[in-house]
Write a protein that holds these residues in place. Structure first.
Motif, mmCIF file in Angstrom:
data_model
loop_
_atom_site.group_PDB
_atom_site.id
_atom_site.type_symbol
_atom_site.label_atom_id
_atom_site.label_comp_id
_atom_site.label_asym_id
_atom_site.label_seq_id
_atom_site.Cartn_x
_atom_site.Cartn_y
_atom_site.Cartn_z
ATOM 1 N N TYR A 36 -6.094 12.731 6.237
ATOM 2 C CA TYR A 36 -6.005 13.988 5.448
ATOM 3 C C TYR A 36 -5.895 13.810 3.931
ATOM 4 O O TYR A 36 -6.063 14.721 3.062
ATOM 5 C CB TYR A 36 -4.842 14.814 5.570
ATOM 6 N N GLY A 37 -5.573 12.403 3.583
ATOM 7 C CA GLY A 37 -5.482 12.153 2.038
ATOM 8 C C GLY A 37 -4.264 11.982 1.706
ATOM 9 O O GLY A 37 -3.093 11.841 2.286
ATOM 10 N N ASP A 38 -3.786 11.940 0.221
ATOM 11 C CA ASP A 38 -2.537 11.771 -0.368
ATOM 12 C C ASP A 38 -1.508 13.003 -0.264
ATOM 13 O O ASP A 38 -0.260 12.752 -0.435
ATOM 14 C CB ASP A 38 -2.355 11.424 -1.903
ATOM 15 N N ALA A 39 -1.964 13.902 0.123
ATOM 16 C CA ALA A 39 -1.140 15.414 0.532
ATOM 17 C C ALA A 39 -1.605 15.890 1.809
ATOM 18 O O ALA A 39 -2.877 16.033 2.006
ATOM 19 C CB ALA A 39 -1.216 16.086 -0.626
ATOM 20 N N PHE A 40 -0.613 16.480 2.450
ATOM 21 C CA PHE A 40 -0.937 17.227 3.675
ATOM 22 C C PHE A 40 0.142 17.830 4.328
ATOM 23 O O PHE A 40 1.393 17.968 3.533
ATOM 24 C CB PHE A 40 -1.410 16.328 4.826
ATOM 25 N N THR A 41 -0.040 18.827 4.940
ATOM 26 C CA THR A 41 1.014 19.681 5.434
ATOM 27 C C THR A 41 1.396 19.566 6.736
ATOM 28 O O THR A 41 0.756 19.062 7.693
ATOM 29 C CB THR A 41 0.798 21.214 5.524
ATOM 30 N N VAL A 42 2.727 19.513 7.177
ATOM 31 C CA VAL A 42 3.246 19.311 8.691
ATOM 32 C C VAL A 42 4.363 20.392 8.963
ATOM 33 O O VAL A 42 4.533 21.304 8.203
ATOM 34 C CB VAL A 42 4.008 18.043 8.486
ATOM 35 N N SER A 343 0.766 2.545 -1.481
ATOM 36 C CA SER A 343 -0.708 2.714 -2.011
ATOM 37 C C SER A 343 -1.119 1.688 -3.100
ATOM 38 O O SER A 343 -0.811 1.370 -3.855
ATOM 39 C CB SER A 343 -0.382 3.953 -2.773
ATOM 40 N N ASP A 344 -2.450 1.278 -2.785
ATOM 41 C CA ASP A 344 -2.966 0.077 -3.609
ATOM 42 C C ASP A 344 -3.277 0.734 -4.740
ATOM 43 O O ASP A 344 -3.195 -0.035 -5.985
ATOM 44 C CB ASP A 344 -4.458 -0.103 -2.953
ATOM 45 N N SER A 345 -3.533 2.111 -5.121
ATOM 46 C CA SER A 345 -3.922 2.743 -6.332
ATOM 47 C C SER A 345 -2.707 2.639 -7.364
ATOM 48 O O SER A 345 -2.650 2.653 -8.380
ATOM 49 C CB SER A 345 -4.229 4.172 -6.308
ATOM 50 N N VAL A 346 -1.333 2.512 -6.631
ATOM 51 C CA VAL A 346 -0.165 2.358 -7.389
ATOM 52 C C VAL A 346 0.634 1.144 -7.467
ATOM 53 O O VAL A 346 0.791 0.791 -8.659
ATOM 54 C CB VAL A 346 1.077 3.533 -6.586
ATOM 55 N N PHE A 347 0.339 0.276 -6.501
ATOM 56 C CA PHE A 347 0.602 -0.964 -6.511
ATOM 57 C C PHE A 347 -0.137 -1.843 -5.925
ATOM 58 O O PHE A 347 -0.641 -1.744 -4.866
ATOM 59 C CB PHE A 347 2.213 -1.299 -5.616
ATOM 60 N N PRO A 348 -1.192 -2.418 -6.727
ATOM 61 C CA PRO A 348 -2.440 -3.281 -6.517
ATOM 62 C C PRO A 348 -1.871 -4.322 -5.466
ATOM 63 O O PRO A 348 -0.733 -4.929 -5.659
ATOM 64 C CB PRO A 348 -2.703 -3.747 -7.837
ATOM 65 N N ASN A 349 -2.813 -4.523 -4.335
ATOM 66 C CA ASN A 349 -2.614 -5.304 -3.468
ATOM 67 C C ASN A 349 -1.002 -5.081 -2.607
ATOM 68 O O ASN A 349 -0.259 -5.887 -2.556
ATOM 69 C CB ASN A 349 -2.579 -6.685 -3.685
ATOM 70 N N ALA A 350 -0.840 -3.732 -2.501
ATOM 71 C CA ALA A 350 0.204 -3.185 -1.976
ATOM 72 C C ALA A 350 0.969 -3.832 -0.867
ATOM 73 O O ALA A 350 2.247 -3.747 -0.335
ATOM 74 C CB ALA A 350 0.217 -1.552 -1.771
ATOM 75 N N ARG A 351 0.101 -4.334 -0.054
ATOM 76 C CA ARG A 351 0.697 -4.831 1.392
ATOM 77 C C ARG A 351 1.320 -6.063 1.237
ATOM 78 O O ARG A 351 2.122 -6.630 1.882
ATOM 79 C CB ARG A 351 -0.462 -4.856 2.439
ATOM 80 N N ALA A 352 0.842 -6.875 0.141
ATOM 81 C CA ALA A 352 1.342 -8.184 -0.139
ATOM 82 C C ALA A 352 2.976 -8.051 -0.600
ATOM 83 O O ALA A 352 3.222 -7.284 -1.401
ATOM 84 C CB ALA A 352 0.554 -8.957 -1.276
ATOM 85 N N PHE A 353 3.764 -9.001 -0.195
ATOM 86 C CA PHE A 353 5.223 -9.146 -0.624
ATOM 87 C C PHE A 353 5.111 -10.145 -1.887
ATOM 88 O O PHE A 353 5.006 -11.385 -1.814
ATOM 89 C CB PHE A 353 5.972 -9.856 0.474
#
Length: 448
Positions: A36-42, A343-353
């Protein structure tokens, strides 16, 4: 009339969405972001129909909104912790209480609390086995509980022993009740809520005894514990906190600062055992008396392994504009901490520690949000940061933490908090202070 504009989201019944959220706690939100993207409803119990956001610009709009526009959601935490808890207060009443409680967690008092943290950490670590695996989380739970009982409650002797024996069970049960709907029936001690209320009555009676003793002995101005400071504090009109307020706030401070900090420390051990280069640098820095990388490492642990999943608000105004979304009155807005942090757009290479991303740079508090934000940001954030820093400093100084090539520990939901499934398995050896060895090397490679 306000036109409501909200993003799409799953259309499954509320109960089905609850089951999905509980059984896919860490994977669920990223999977919905992919769809759904960066925002969605639940649509989930407790919060009902809710907008989930993760874009820092929208997070900032929400956190900067005044309490008359968006305030804390009336979820179960307020019911668990009591009607005078910070989680149950709103608007001017919340602001009044928060103003009274901020001073103890800053300035010179943190230095006094730091001594307590180191004493409890050294005492607990003295019991650690050498050369064989053990779960570190029971130890971190002992440390953070003892620190809070001393620094917050000012407890000692029989009262300390009683609280240490009773409170972990109550907090564990309350943590689970906080994420479940409140039943309409009351079965007394036969039900979880009935058992919790019985525990709460015991707790309230003990707080009365602690207050009676403090007032009887006097010399409150010579004490640094937060109970003593509460008894001396005054609202702007000169009135004192009453006993119900004190009991609820002490329980809130315990609940907010005990399990969450202990869990972050367990994740710290779990992460460092899988990142040899970072661990070697940390040991070298500690031996040289530095702290910049250690502080950055704790920030990165909380980014990659956030203990709390969500921060919630409820719209109080007729509507709230968050980016392209127009949220109507009464609707919940949930900030997905994990989605923002990953989010990679917030923290580049976000999966990396990669703790170096924070060396020499303070995190943006609308991107890095393990303590929430705005007027509801955790009161004890500075205290928790100090506590984690002292723990890691002591660990690096006194022990060699062995590396591992075991897979990452899975996430395990403990109700409000998410912990390493095995409790943060550690293998340590006590360091020879004269030799001051560096972190043990191994064939284990760095992980994300």
């Amino acid at each position: 009339m306000t036109t409501v504009t909200l993003p799409p989201g799953p259309t499954a019944p509320r109960f089905v969405q609850l089951v999905y959220a509980l059984t896919h706690k860490q994977r669920g939100m990223p999977q919905m972001r992919e769809r759904y993207g960066d925002a969605f409803t639940v649509n989930v119990p407790i919060f009902g129909h809710a907008l989930v956001i993760s874009d820092p610009a929208q997070v900032k709009q929400l956190f900067l909104a005044g309490p008359e526009v968006a305030d804390n959601h009336s979820n179960n935490l307020g019911r668990v912790l009591g009607p005078r808890s910070m989680f149950a207060l709103y608007g001017d009443e919340h602001r009044r209480q928060r103003k009274l409680l901020i001073p103890p967690f800053h300035g010179r008092r943190l230095a006094a609390y730091e001594r307590i943290v180191e004493e409890e950490t050294v005492r607990e670590m003295a019991s650690w086995p050498e050369g064989r695996p053990f779960a570190v989380m029971p130890s971190t739970m002992h440390i953070t509980l003892n620190v809070i009982l001393r620094a917050v409650f000012g407890a000692e002797g029989d009262e300390f022993d009683f609280l240490r024996a009773k409170l972990p069970t109550a907090v564990k049960l309350g943590s689970k009740l906080a994420v479940l709907p409140v039943p309409t029936w009351d079965l007394g001690r036969w039900s979880p809520w009935g058992r919790f209320r019985a525990m709460r009555r015991e707790y309230d009676a003990l707080i009365d005894r602690l207050i009676d003793r403090a007032e009887r002995e006097g010399s409150l101005d010579e004490r640094d514990d937060i109970l003593a400071l509460m008894l001396q504090s005054r609202y702007d009109d000169g009135s004192r906190m009453n006993r119900d307020e004190i009991a609820d706030q002490l329980l809130t401070l315990l609940t907010a600062g005990h399990e969450t900090t202990a869990t972050s420390l367990a994740w710290t051990v779990e992460r460092l055992r899988r990142h040899p280069a970072v661990l070697r640098e940390l040991v070298a820095e500690a031996d040289a008396g530095g702290s910049a990388l250690r502080e950055a490492t704790l920030l990165e642990v909380q980014r990659t392994r956030p203990v709390i999943d969500m921060v919630g608000r409820q719209v109080k105004a007729e509507s709230l504009q968050l980016g392209p979304w127009t949220v109507p009155k009464g609707r919940a807005v949930l900030v997905s901490i994990a989605m923002t942090h990953s989010s990679d757009s917030v923290f580049p290479n976000a999966r990396a520690f990669d703790p170096h991303r924070f060396v020499g740079a303070k995190p943006d508090l609308y991107q890095w949000i393990p303590f929430g934000g705005g007027t509801r940001r955790c009161l004890g954030a500075a205290f928790a940061t100090m506590e984690m820093n002292v723990f890691l400093r002591t660990l690096l100084r006194d022990f060699t933490l062995e590396l591992t090539d075991e897979p990452d520990e899975r996430w395990h939901s403990r109700g409000v908090a998410s912990a390493p499934a095995k409790g943060g398995i550690a293998v340590v050896r006590r360091r020879d202070a004269a030799a001051a060895p560096t972190a043990q090397t191994s064939t284990a490679g760095a992980r994300s």
